[in-house]
Scaffold this active site. Structure first.
Site, short mmCIF file in Angstrom:
data_model
loop_
_atom_site.label_atom_id
_atom_site.label_comp_id
_atom_site.label_asym_id
_atom_site.label_seq_id
_atom_site.Cartn_x
_atom_site.Cartn_y
_atom_site.Cartn_z
N CYS A 117 -3.08 1.20 6.95
CA CYS A 117 -3.02 0.58 8.28
C CYS A 117 -3.68 1.46 9.31
O CYS A 117 -4.18 0.98 10.32
CB CYS A 117 -1.58 0.29 8.67
SG CYS A 117 -0.58 1.78 8.78
N GLU A 159 5.81 -3.15 11.71
CA GLU A 159 4.54 -2.43 11.76
C GLU A 159 3.54 -3.30 11.02
O GLU A 159 3.71 -3.59 9.85
CB GLU A 159 4.65 -1.03 11.19
CG GLU A 159 5.62 -0.86 10.03
CD GLU A 159 5.77 0.55 9.57
OE1 GLU A 159 5.90 1.45 10.42
OE2 GLU A 159 5.76 0.77 8.34
N ASN A 201 0.80 -1.23 0.00
CA ASN A 201 0.00 0.00 0.00
C ASN A 201 0.83 1.28 0.00
O ASN A 201 0.36 2.32 -0.45
CB ASN A 201 -1.04 0.00 1.13
CG ASN A 201 -0.44 -0.06 2.52
OD1 ASN A 201 0.71 -0.48 2.68
ND2 ASN A 201 -1.19 0.36 3.51
P1 NAP Z 1 1.45 -8.77 3.49
O1 NAP Z 1 0.67 -9.66 2.61
O2 NAP Z 1 1.70 -9.19 4.88
O3 NAP Z 1 2.84 -8.52 2.72
C1 NAP Z 1 3.79 -7.62 3.22
C2 NAP Z 1 5.15 -7.99 2.69
O4 NAP Z 1 5.55 -9.23 3.23
C3 NAP Z 1 5.19 -8.16 1.18
O5 NAP Z 1 6.43 -7.70 0.71
C4 NAP Z 1 5.09 -9.66 1.03
O6 NAP Z 1 5.60 -10.11 -0.19
C5 NAP Z 1 5.94 -10.09 2.17
N1 NAP Z 1 5.75 -11.47 2.61
C6 NAP Z 1 4.67 -12.26 2.49
N2 NAP Z 1 4.91 -13.47 3.04
C7 NAP Z 1 6.17 -13.44 3.52
C8 NAP Z 1 7.01 -14.38 4.18
N3 NAP Z 1 6.60 -15.61 4.49
N4 NAP Z 1 8.27 -14.00 4.51
C9 NAP Z 1 8.71 -12.77 4.21
N5 NAP Z 1 7.96 -11.84 3.58
C10 NAP Z 1 6.71 -12.16 3.24
O7 NAP Z 1 0.80 -7.32 3.59
P2 NAP Z 1 0.21 -6.43 2.42
O8 NAP Z 1 -1.10 -6.98 2.01
O9 NAP Z 1 1.24 -6.20 1.38
O10 NAP Z 1 0.00 -5.05 3.18
C11 NAP Z 1 -1.16 -4.72 3.87
C12 NAP Z 1 -0.99 -4.96 5.36
O11 NAP Z 1 0.10 -4.17 5.84
C13 NAP Z 1 -2.19 -4.53 6.18
O12 NAP Z 1 -2.42 -5.47 7.18
C14 NAP Z 1 -1.77 -3.19 6.76
O13 NAP Z 1 -2.43 -2.83 7.94
C15 NAP Z 1 -0.32 -3.44 6.99
N6 NAP Z 1 0.40 -2.18 7.07
C16 NAP Z 1 0.79 -1.75 8.30
C17 NAP Z 1 1.40 -0.52 8.43
C18 NAP Z 1 1.79 -0.01 9.77
O14 NAP Z 1 2.50 0.99 9.80
N7 NAP Z 1 1.41 -0.61 10.87
C19 NAP Z 1 1.62 0.27 7.31
C20 NAP Z 1 1.20 -0.20 6.07
C21 NAP Z 1 0.60 -1.44 5.95
P3 NAP Z 1 4.62 -10.46 -1.42
O15 NAP Z 1 3.94 -9.20 -1.78
O16 NAP Z 1 5.54 -10.97 -2.44
O17 NAP Z 1 3.66 -11.49 -0.89
#
Ligand code: NAP
Length: 494
Positions: free
Chosen positions: A299, A265, A169
Site C-alpha cells: 500500500c 486502511e 499482501n
Molecule cells: P481486497 O480485495 O480489498 O481484500 C481485502 C480483504 O477484504 C480480504 O480479506 C477480502 O477477502 C475481503 N473482502 C472482499 N470483499 C469483501 C466484502 N464484500 N466484505 C468483507 N470483506 C471483503 O484487497 P487485497 O487485494 O487483498 O489487498 C490489496 C489492497 O489492500 C491494496 O489496495 C492495498 O493498497 C491495500 N492495503 C492497504 C494497506 C494500508 O495500510 N493502507 C495495507 C495493505 C494493503 P477475500 O480475499 O476472500 O476476497
C-alpha cells in the site's frame, strides 16, 4: 513440532482444516463448500479454506459476544502475558510461518521472514504499551457557569466484538495488527482472513488460541469476501470493523457497516516529488526499492514520480542504470531473484498489463517492461504519464512506476490533492525547509521528507485520508481506536 502444535489445522491434503468453538466444543465447518488457495508461484493448490455458512457465522458471533465480558474482566497483566506468549510462539514458528507465506502469496524468503519477525515485535510493543493506557477524570468548574462538585470519571472500555479483515499482501502482520490491540483492550475478535493468505492467517489465530486466549474470544471465519463479507460486516453482533484492503472494497464495506466504528486502511497511490536540488542517485535507489519491493504490492509502494522534464531525463537515466543491480524478476524462492516475483494471481497480472497497455495507447512512453508471463509482470517504467491514465488514475498493485512531468511546485501539489487517494507522499530535496513547506500543502495521511512512503516504525501514526482510510493506527493510536471512552459522572449528592 509445527505439525503437532497446529494438529487441528495442518494436514498435508487440506491445510488448514478449519475449526471454530461453538460454545462447548470445537467444530469443523459443515458447509461442504470450500475455496482453494492457489500459489502464485506455480499455480499449485496450497490448501483449501472452508466457506462457512451464515448459521456458523451467527454461532461464532454469539459465542464471541458471550465470551467478551469475561475476557475484558480478566486482569490486564494476565492478558498482556498471553499476548507476549503469542509473540514468542510466532518467533518460534518463524520458519514454518515464513514458508507458508512464500507458498501462499509468493513473498521472497527475506520478505516473508521480515513479516513474521516484525509481527512478533509489533505484538510485544502492543502488549507493553497497553499497560500505560489509562483513564482520566475531569472537574466541572473549569467550564463557565459550573461549580465544583461534578466529576467525570473517564475509562477506556472495549467496543465488544471486533471484525478483523486483512488483505493478501501482509496476511500475518495486518491480521496481528488488529488482533493484538483488540484483545488487549478487552474485545473479542473474529478474523475474516483474505482468501489468498488465509492459511497463514489461520495459523496466526491458532497461535493466539494456544497462547491462552480463551475459546470463543478469538475465532477465524473463512470464506471469500464475496460470499460471506456482506453478511459479516452488517451483522448486528459485530461491534467494530477493522479492515485493510483496496479502496473499492473499503467503500463498499463502509456503506454496509452502518453506525459501527470503522478503522480502515485502504489503497495507496503514493507519489514522490523530486526537487531539482535532490541527490538523484540516492533518490533513484529509493524509487526503485519503493516501487518494486514485493512486486509493487504494498500500500505504501511508490506509484508515480512528479518532477520537471529536465530532472526526469536525468533521473530516468539513473533509474535505468541502477535497475539491473537492484531488481531481478523471477521465482521468489530463488536466491537470485531481487524484489520482483509474480503478482498475487494471473487475473491481477492481466489487469496490470491492461492498465499499462491503455496508458501507452493514450500517449505514455514505455521505457522498460510492460510484458506479462502468467502472473509475472516485467518491472515497468513509464514516462509521459498524465493523471487520467489508468496506470495511476487507480492504484496499480504491481511492479510499475510512472513519471509525470510538471512545471511547478503548485502543479505537483494540485495533482496530488486532486487524487481520490491520500495515504502518503514523499519529497526529495536537500532543503528540508522546502520539504516542510511542501508537506503542509498536501492532503495525505503522512508526508515523508527524503524517504520513501512507508509504514513504520510501527509506533508512528499511520493513516490515510480520502479513499485511503478512516481512523489512525500505530501502536498507541490502534489501542485507542480499539476501545471507546466511558464517562461516568458523579454529581453532588442531592
Ligand atoms: P481486497 O480485495 O480489498 O481484500 C481485502 C480483504 O477484504 C480480504 O480479506 C477480502 O477477502 C475481503 N473482502 C472482499 N470483499 C469483501 C466484502 N464484500 N466484505 C468483507 N470483506 C471483503 O484487497 P487485497 O487485494 O487483498 O489487498 C490489496 C489492497 O489492500 C491494496 O489496495 C492495498 O493498497 C491495500 N492495503 C492497504 C494497506 C494500508 O495500510 N493502507 C495495507 C495493505 C494493503 P477475500 O480475499 O476472500 O476476497
Amino acid at each position: 513440532m509445527p505439525a503437532e502444535f497446529f494438529s487441528e489445522i495442518s494436514d498435508a491434503a487440506t491445510i488448514p482444516n478449519y475449526y471454530y468453538f461453538d460454545g462447548s466444543t470445537w467444530k469443523a465447518s459443515g458447509s461442504g463448500k470450500s475455496v482453494p488457495v492457489v500459489s502464485p508461484i506455480d499455480n499449485a493448490v496450497v490448501g483449501t479454506l472452508p466457506i462457512v455458512t451464515h448459521e456458523e457465522i451467527d454461532t461464532v458471533l454469539q459465542v464471541a459476544g458471550d465470551a467478551q465480558a469475561a475476557w475484558e474482566a480478566t486482569p490486564l497483566f494476565k492478558r498482556v502475558g498471553i499476548i507476549h506468549l503469542a509473540a514468542d510462539w510466532i518467533r518460534h514458528f518463524q520458519e514454518y510461518m515464513g514458508n507458508l507465506l512464500i507458498r501462499e502469496i509468493g513473498k521472497s524468503s527475506d520478505e516473508a521472514k521480515g513479516e513474521i519477525v516484525r509481527t512478533a515485535d509489533l505484538i510485544d510493543y502492543f502488549a507493553d504499551e497497553a499497560q500505560s493506557i489509562q483513564g482520566t477524570t475531569l472537574d466541572s468548574d473549569n467550564f463557565p457557569g459550573f461549580e465544583k462538585g461534578r466529576i467525570a470519571m473517564i475509562e477506556r472500555v472495549a467496543h465488544g466484538t471486533v471484525l478483523a479483515i486483512a488483505p493478501f499482501n501482509y496476511p500475518v502482520n495486518l491480521t496481528a495488527s488488529k488482533i493484538a490491540p483488540a484483545l488487549l483492550m478487552g474485545n473479542s475478535v473474529v478474523v475474516k482472513p483474505p482468501t489468498q493468505g488465509g492459511i497463514s492467517a489461520t495459523h496466526l489465530v491458532r497461535i493466539f488460541q494456544k497462547a491462552g486466549v480463551p475459546p470463543g474470544v478469538i475465532t477465524t471465519l473463512t470464506g471469500t469476501g464475496e460470499v460471506i463479507g456482506d453478511y459479516l460486516v452488517s451483522h448486528p453482533k459485530v461491534s467494530m470493523v477493522a479492515f485493510t484492503g483496496n479502496s473499492d472494497t473499503g467503500l463498499a464495506i463502509a456503506g454496509k457497516a452502518a453506525m459501527k466504528p470503522l478503522l480502515f486502511e485502504c489503497g495507496g497511490n503514493n507519489p514522490v516529488v523530486v526537487m531539482p536540488d535532490a541527490d538523484l542517485a540516492a533518490t533513484a535507489r529509493e524509487i526503485i526499492k519503493g516501487a518494486f519491493a514485493y512486486s509493487g504490492q504494498r500500500c505504501t509502494g511508490i506509484k508515480y514520480v512528479l518532477t520537471t522534464p529536465a530532472i526526469r531525463d536525468q533521473l530516468v537515466a539513473i533509474v535505468m542504470k541502477t535497475l539491473p543491480e537492484m531488481v531481478k524478476a523471477g521465482d521468489p524462492r530463488s536466491p537470485d531473484t531481487k524484489l520482483v516475483g509474480p503478482v498475487i494471481s494471473e487475473e491481477a497480472a492481466k489487469r496490470i498489463e491492461e492498465a499499462i497497455a491503455v496508458s501507452v495507447k493514450n500517449g505514455a512512453t514505455l521505457v522498460t517492461g510492460g510484458k506479462r508471463d502468467h502472473a509475472m509482470i516485467e518491472p515497468t517504467v513509464l514516462t509521459g504519464v498524465i493523471p487520467s491514465m489508468p496506470v495511476i488514475a487507480k492504484e496499480t498493485f504491481g511492479p510499475v512506476v510512472s513519471f509525470v512531468d510538471v512545471a511547478s511546485f503548485d502543479e505537483m501539489a494540485s495533482i496530488i490533492n486532486r487524487s481520490s487517494y491520500g495515504l502518503q507522499a514523499s519529497i526529495f530535496t536537500k532543503d528540508e525547509g522546502t520539504g516542510l513547506v511542501f508537506a503542509k500543502k498536501l492532503h495525505v495521511g503522512t508526508v515523508q521528507i527524503n524517504g520513501s512512503p512507508q509504514r513504520g516504525p510501527d509506533h508512528f501514526p499511520f493513516l490515510g485520508v480520502k479513499n485511503s482510510g478512516v481512523g489512525v493506527q500505530g501502536v498507541r493510536y490502534s489501542l485507542e481506536a480499539m476501545s471507546r471512552i466511558r464517562p461516568i459522572v458523579l454529581n453532588k449528592p442531592q
